[in-house]
Scaffold this active site. Structure first.
Site, short mmCIF file in Angstrom:
data_model
loop_
_atom_site.label_atom_id
_atom_site.label_comp_id
_atom_site.label_asym_id
_atom_site.label_seq_id
_atom_site.Cartn_x
_atom_site.Cartn_y
_atom_site.Cartn_z
N HIS A 108 0.84 39.22 1.79
CA HIS A 108 1.46 40.15 0.49
C HIS A 108 1.76 38.95 -0.85
CE1 HIS A 108 5.39 41.87 -1.35
NE2 HIS A 108 4.26 42.88 -1.61
N SER A 109 1.88 39.59 -2.26
CA SER A 109 2.06 38.99 -2.92
C SER A 109 1.89 37.08 -3.00
CB SER A 109 4.08 38.96 -3.36
OG SER A 109 4.04 38.85 -4.43
#
Length: 311
Positions: A108-109
């Site tokens: 994620h991210s």
């Protein structure tokens, strides 16, 4: 096929010794199954993957790590800038520790950027990659913006007051009442239910005395250095890989125009090796935590394609 909800009790913690201290994380499943390494976003602990993992197939060994300076993982040596390149060795150390020749990667991210650079530095190790709202992966600037970029990520870091805060680390971090922290996290991650909040709180905070708490992340992580690629340079770099990639984008983020300078992120035809597909889901940046059901089936199918190909 059962889901990991049937294996919740298999969760275990682990630590790995590395030159700068230790890397910490949690695992789910059987270590003899094909590995899936999971890397969270900036400041967020590895337990943020619990809501999603509980909806994924049980035929994989899921390993989620706290990136250096986050959760229970040790920070990098005081004074070092946190750049994405400096976080790549953490992935390499984990892969080496578990003796994986091949693995799948879900991030994620911030974790998506670290994984992308690992894939470029260690080609052939990843067999499939899942990107969960990869905002910083697509950060770009123009030459006219370089001055501002440098001052934000380097000039400000060496400001007398800020440098002192970064060197001292979390020990000088602000202290809060637990209820105030819960409010901050709910607002920051758009969390609406207590169960999700509890997953995030785990490893995100620690007691700081007098009934107060502080966040576990290193203060320097607030200003992780983004690389100043131009849109065309970034496209050439990211689309070079042949590893199958499935990306999930949060509609709220897309609608804000975050990817307007990098249209190839939302165009499978722009990836010359035909290895890229994506989905846009309702929600905000942390939708994989708040509403994992929006993407779990798609991710499961994507991972299982690799699993079945080896049967």
């Amino acid at each position: 096929m059962r889901t990991m909800a049937s294996l919740v009790n298999t969760e275990k913690t682990f630590t790995i010794n590395v030159p700068w201290g230790k890397i910490a994380g949690v695992t789910w499943g059987n270590s003899s199954d094909p590995p899936v390494l999971m890397a969270p976003g900036r400041l967020v602990p590895c337990t943020s993957f619990r809501p999603l993992v509980q909806l994924l197939p049980d035929c994989f060994f899921y390993v989620a790590i706290d990136l250096p300076g986050n959760g229970y993982s040790d920070r990098l040596p005081p004074g070092i800038r946190y750049s994405y390149f400096d976080l790549v060795p953490a992935i390499e150390k984990v892969v080496k520790h578990f003796k994986w020749e091949k693995l799948m990667y879900v991030a994620h991210s911030l974790g998506t950027v670290v994984g992308a650079y690992f894939d470029l530095a260690y080609p052939g190790r990843f067999t499939r990659v899942v990107h969960l709202d990869p905002i910083p992966l697509y950060f770009t600037i123009t030459p006219q913006q370089f001055e501002g970029w440098y001052k934000e990520f380097f000039g400000d870091h060496y400001d007398d007051a800020k440098y002192a805060k970064y060197v001292l680390g979390k020990e000088t971090a602000p202290k809060y009442k637990l209820d105030d922290i819960k409010i901050k996290l709910k607002e920051a991650h758009h969390i609406t239910n207590e169960e999700t909040l509890e997953h995030i709180l785990d490893r995100y905070i620690e007691p700081a005395g007098d009934g107060l708490y502080r966040f576990t992340y290193d203060q320097s992580m607030k200003n992780t250095t983004l690389t100043p690629f131009s849109p065309s340079n970034l496209q050439g770099l990211l689309t070079y890989t042949k590893v199958p990639i499935f990306a999930v984008f949060a509609k709220n983020v897309v609608d804000r125009g975050v990817y307007s300078k990098v249209p190839f992120a939302l165009d499978s035809n722009s990836w010359p090796n035909g290895n890229y597909k994506f989905k846009i889901v309702d929600g905000y940046h942390d939708v994989h935590m708040t509403n994992p059901e929006y993407m779990a089936d798609d991710i499961s199918k994507f991972l299982l394609e690799e699993f079945r190909a080896k049967l």
